[in-house]
Design an enzyme around this catalytic site. Sequence first.
Site, mmCIF file in Angstrom:
data_model
loop_
_atom_site.group_PDB
_atom_site.id
_atom_site.type_symbol
_atom_site.label_atom_id
_atom_site.label_comp_id
_atom_site.label_asym_id
_atom_site.label_seq_id
_atom_site.Cartn_x
_atom_site.Cartn_y
_atom_site.Cartn_z
ATOM 1 C CB ILE A 1 14.855 33.135 6.383
ATOM 2 C CG1 ILE A 1 14.556 33.131 7.883
ATOM 3 C CG2 ILE A 1 15.380 31.808 5.910
ATOM 4 C CD1 ILE A 1 13.501 32.109 8.287
ATOM 5 N N GLY A 2 15.737 36.478 7.041
ATOM 6 C CA GLY A 2 15.124 37.783 7.245
ATOM 7 C C GLY A 2 15.916 38.622 8.206
ATOM 8 N N GLY B 1 15.472 42.561 10.569
ATOM 9 C CA GLY B 1 14.656 43.695 10.952
ATOM 10 C C GLY B 1 15.448 44.642 11.824
ATOM 11 C CG PHE C 1 14.118 45.429 17.636
ATOM 12 C CD1 PHE C 1 14.846 46.580 17.891
ATOM 13 C CD2 PHE C 1 12.743 45.464 17.810
ATOM 14 C CE1 PHE C 1 14.214 47.738 18.331
ATOM 15 C CE2 PHE C 1 12.112 46.619 18.254
ATOM 16 C CZ PHE C 1 12.851 47.759 18.507
ATOM 17 C CB VAL D 1 14.667 35.798 11.143
ATOM 18 C CG1 VAL D 1 13.876 34.513 11.365
ATOM 19 C CG2 VAL D 1 14.027 36.958 11.915
ATOM 20 C CG ASP E 1 5.224 46.997 14.037
ATOM 21 O OD1 ASP E 1 4.826 47.846 13.207
ATOM 22 O OD2 ASP E 1 6.350 46.483 13.980
#
Length: 997
Positions: free
Chosen positions: A709-710, A712, A714, A717, A835
């Site tokens: 679902i995602g 980034g 690092f 997800v 952030d």
Amino acid sequence: MMSFWLVLQQLALIIILISTTDALNNNETDHVSLLAMKSKILDPFGGGALSSWNESSHFCNWEGVFCGKRHKRVTFINLRSLGLSGTLSPHVGNLTFLRTLCLANNTFYGEIPNEIGGLYRLEVLALQRNNFQGRIPASLSRCSNLMFVRIGYNNLVGTIPEEFSSLSMLKEINVHENNLTGGIPKFLGNITSLESLIVSNNLFGGTIPNNLGQLKNLALLYLDQNQISGMIPSSLYNLSNLNVLSLAFNHLHGSLPPYFGNMFPHLQLLQLPVNNFTGQLPNSIGNLTKATMLTFNRNEFSGKLTIDFSKLVNLRILNFNFNNLGSGDFDEMHFLKSLTNCSSLETLNAVRNQFRGVLPDFVGNLSSNMNFFTLDSNQLQGRIPPTIGNLVNLSLFSLNDNKFTGPIPSTIGKLQKLQRFSLGRNQLSGTIPDSIGNLSLVNELYFNNNNLEGTIPSSFGNCQKLASLRLEQNNLSGNIPKELFQVSTLSILLNLSHNHLSGPLPSEIGELKSLVALDISNNNDLSDEIPGSISSCTSLQFLFLQGNMLRGSIPMSMEFMRGLQILDLSSNNLSGQIPTFLEKLSLINLNLSFNDFNGELPLHGVFANSTSVSVYGNDKLCGGIPFLQLPRCSIKKLNRNFFSSKRIYAIVGASILGILILISSLVFYLRKRKRVSTTLELLPKESFVQISYGELLNATDGFSSSNLIGAGGFGFVYRGVLDHIGDVAIKVLNLVNPGATRSFIAECKALKNIRHRNLVKIVTCCSSIDFQGNEFKALVYKLMMNGNLEKWLHPCQETSRLEFNLLQRLRVAIDVASALDYLHYQCKPTVIHCDLKPSNILLDQQMVAHVGDFGLSRFFHPEMGISHHSSSMGVMGTVGYAAPEYGLGSEMSMKGDVYSFGVLLLEMLTGKRPTDLMFVDGLNIRIFASQVLAGNAIEIVMDPTILKNDIVNGQRDNCLIAMVKIGLACSEELPQNRICMTDVVRELQQIENVMCK
């Protein structure tokens, strides 16, 4: 008899002696009072402005001080525009002969002292354009001779004192640009001496008092930029001496009566913009023969415009923008005929109405003084009349968003003073005339979205002031003339996309050293290699070359284009390896799809973020992050000759050395794992649910891409379902990234003890070895069913616009502000997020916002300062949201989070990312949003989705303005000027109370 006269003479002598003594004493009072005033004044020029205020001369000779001839008492103080600061001393009240006090255009602050009421001879009080605070002193009512009160452009609060009703000689009240509240006081209608009432740009509400119609001497009435509602009272039409009637930027409604223009024979300035007026504009407006400015923009006026303007010979500005004017009749634009008699006309704006029909030839007979002429966003059709070339003083000419057909008339070459010329989004055909090169002053030129054909004229090279050029979405063909790339002033945008341009990109492209955005995409026939000279375009941030037939490799010289943020080279014939220098650029989006690249894909920089890079359709690529699902890079077979006898010893030696290095690395790795586990032991295991790697594997169907679902920088997800917990989000760290472990530790530490409704709830931190023997780290959170704020503010083009109204956005802002307030002031130690951005704000089923992703967070201990998770921090945050001081090496601070929140709030209101393409040439999201405070229309700046969903109680615009002010106060450039999150929460909650009444 003689004795009687002798007594009279003696009495007269005594009176003279007493008067002389009093005068001397009062002279000394003035002297002392002036020195007391000076002691409170700060002179930035080191005493230059008030250097004469000393004992070496009589105070009547001091700069700005004027005295009466008879008694040598101070009657006039004029310290206007001397750059002075400080406060106004209460001793000013002792200058009892003072008639005029002028401190205008300085930076005095503090309250206006009540003692000023002792100046019973005062006629003129001019304190405008300072920083005075507090209330208007009611004691001024004791100054019975007061005629002019000018205290505008300050920070005064409260109401206009009711005691002012006793000032029977008052001619002018000017309180413009303060923070005064309440309604327009009714008692003002009883001060029949008033000639000027200026209360613009305050917070006055209520309706216009009916008894203002009693002010028969009133010449200037400025009620604009308040919160006044209701209709214009009929009594106002009795003010036949009005020169100015300004009601702009309020909430007034109703229609103008048919006799409106007959009631104000002296009216020069009529301002009605940004209200809710409806109905037809009355023909009697044509009787305002003294008018120089008529502005009706941003209302709901409708119907056919039948006003005869021919008698308005002094008219300079006429503005109908953003109404519903128009009827569809064939003679729709005939009103322009009467305007040809207005020889002083300079501005004619009729943007966004319902005008139809054609633009008649007699438009060329309008005033030769015309410099602004805009008819954007109507339904005008037919050709653009060649007579337009007669308006030789035009500096802005715009017919965007109509249905004009036919060619661009060559006569436009006569408009040599044009600075902005826009014909975009019409149905124009034919070629671009060569006469375009005569527009030597033009800096913005937009011919986009038409049916223009032929080649791009080389005469564009003569437009040496051009900063922005849009020719996209036409049928232009042929080569791009090198002369266009030699216009060195091009600095904002050059868009030639979606045409049929062919041939190579000229090497002269490198001369566009100041250009920020270049789009030559989707021309299909552009070929040859990307010229290496493009690296000289050092200001480029956005480069779009997709959809062409470019070949060869990516020029190595592009390494020096350090400002690039978006680069799209997709759908070309480019080949070779993808250069690793792209990792070092500040790219936030890179599209290399559908080319013929080969070799190993880099792993760092933009390549580490799956949502920022696309390489689909390059079948020869390998490697990269797992999410991209490229094949592993194979190890090349070694040549047989490699194992020749001459190399055996070298190979053996190298092998031994390699083994030693491997052993050393293993020892280092084990020690590192020990350090990591030691660090993780700081997290009490009882703080979290214990979940194994196997459970996470099962919960995500083996970390299936269908559950992804995602992603980034690092990690990735996944959505999953865990027994006894339910739906969760599992963040699996990408340990190839050197900062992933630090991020993991930071997030676990930050979330282990903090609990707040508006923070993500972490279920557990997992650190183990997976079944293949690899190190595995993951964070498990409660799943937020509505995803992140990013998708609500900027949904993908494929999905329909999500319903996200103003009240929902306000409540999200309150949630986020509450979370930051908790982190900053209620956590021990303080947590600094570092952030904050839309993708790190998650929304649950009820649209409650939760701040997440604490991978860059820092702890602040008052005795120790900021915690660091490594020896090299780097700049925290994300471009556009990170506080400017971080880029200068400043420590992380709560004020940095406040800045990020301010940018976030402005983004939620405007719908614009801080990195939007429009923010170039000094424009940024703060300046863009602040336009609503300077009187520009909310509809231009705010996200249209908000405006479609008005607030029931009609407070939409006021709430938007108040929220913008908070966003600006948070995102001040200097940290010390930013407000704290506690105040932000309180002010946002006050706005919510207003909206939900």
